[in-house]
Enzyme design. Structure first.
Site, PDB file in Angstrom:
ATOM      1  N   LYS A  18     -42.941  23.515 -26.775  1.00  0.00           N
ATOM      2  CA  LYS A  18     -42.005  24.773 -27.176  1.00  0.00           C
ATOM      3  C   LYS A  18     -41.314  25.506 -26.117  1.00  0.00           C
ATOM      4  CE  LYS A  18     -40.067  28.105 -29.813  1.00  0.00           C
ATOM      5  NZ  LYS A  18     -41.134  29.314 -30.299  1.00  0.00           N
ATOM      6  N   ASN A  38     -26.689  28.528 -30.855  1.00  0.00           N
ATOM      7  CA  ASN A  38     -27.522  27.383 -30.658  1.00  0.00           C
ATOM      8  C   ASN A  38     -26.741  26.121 -30.686  1.00  0.00           C
ATOM      9  OD1 ASN A  38     -29.718  29.161 -30.272  1.00  0.00           O
ATOM     10  ND2 ASN A  38     -30.824  28.285 -31.642  1.00  0.00           N
TER      11      ASN A  38
END
Length: 301
Positions: free
Chosen positions: A180, A198
């Site tokens: 992550k 994003n």
């Protein structure tokens, strides 16, 4: 089960609402308000919004809790644990869930007797206003133990999975935390600097920079004992960029709202670990410096 959620940001409110369908949920927040009301906007467009009401900031409920879920930002973990520890029973498991890495030693120091667990989640949430929270994306949650007593609470993964799937137990939680972190290193600083969604990072003009970021992260992860190559990390990052194309990263939102970011626990943590292994990470270092300059600019205004 009696649960206390520490932190009433978007992620805390999302988990609190979902867990309250099966459990008794209490919130612990930075203010002293005795209650908290949340309007949850579900991910599915055909589902209706739900209003959830919770008791809040009641020390007796904190003491009686069967489990604690800490969802504050990484730089707020120390203060949050300081605030709650005098109310906790030593046998109460504490789950810490935030972006980035680097708070584990703080948790061990402040809660030496409690079962400690860490979680990382790709569930996405956004707060359009003070009361609402919108569930904006489904993703994997991993839960694992930080200490020996934490391993006895593997069943908590099942409770999280029932509330907001998918959630699974991981015997070495550092591995999904590093994965992550790698994705956050790739996406968060760039979307914050360029103030874009994003999905913008899928444009060809970002490809080389993403590759360079992933090359450096892969070197550090491998040195940390989690071998991975640049191509694998770039593929993971591209996959997340595509899956969350309409989302604004948390760092993007923090810069936009003139709030402190978690850069020191994402790219900053990578830099610290790189230095420990004698690895140079110039691309990530420049990104860290750019975010710190944006934060300083906000403070100066």
């Amino acid at each position: 089960m009696k649960l206390t959620v520490v932190g009433a940001g978007a992620v805390g409110r999302l988990w609190g609402c979902k867990l309250s369908l099966q459990h008794e949920v209490h919130f612990w927040t930075r203010d002293s308000a005795p209650s908290l009301t949340v309007e949850l906007n579900p991910l599915a467009p055909n589902e209706k919004s739900a209003t959830c009401s919770f008791p809040a900031n009641q020390p007796a409920r904190l003491t009686q809790a069967d489990s604690i879920l800490v969802t504050v930002k990484a730089f707020q973990v120390e203060q949050a644990l300081e605030d709650i520890r005098r109310h906790l029973r030593p046998e109460t498991p504490v789950i810490i869930m935030h972006n980035g890495m680097g708070t584990q030693d703080i948790a061990r120091k402040l809660l030496p007797e409690n079962p400690l667990l860490y979680a990382t989640t790709a569930q996405a949430a956004f707060r359009p206003d003070e009361q609402q929270v919108s569930h904006t994306g489904i993703g994997q949650t991993w839960l694992g133990a930080l200490n020996t007593t934490g391993r006895r609470h593997k069943a908590l993964a099942n409770e999280l999975d029932y509330a907001l799937p998918p959630c699974q137990w991981h015997d070495d939680i550092a591995y999904p935390l590093w994965q992550k972190l790698a994705i956050n290193c790739a996406i968060n600083p760039l979307t914050a600097i360029h103030q874009c969604r994003n999905g913008e990072l899928a444009n060809q003009n970002y490809s080389q920079q993403l590759t360079d970021i992933c090359h450096e992260v892969a070197q550090v992860m491998t040195a940390e004992g989690y071998p991975i190559n640049c191509d694998e990390l770039k593929h993971l990052a591209d996959k997340v960029i595509k899956a969350t194309s309409q989302n604004f990263s948390s760092m993007n939102q923090d810069i936009c709202q003139h709030r402190p970011t978690e850069i020191d626990y994402i790219t900053g943590y990578l830099i610290v670990r790189a230095k420990a292994h004698g690895i140079t990470v110039p691309v990530n270092t420049r990104l860290w410096q750019q975010i710190k300059q944006l934060e300083q600019h906000d403070n100066d205004q």
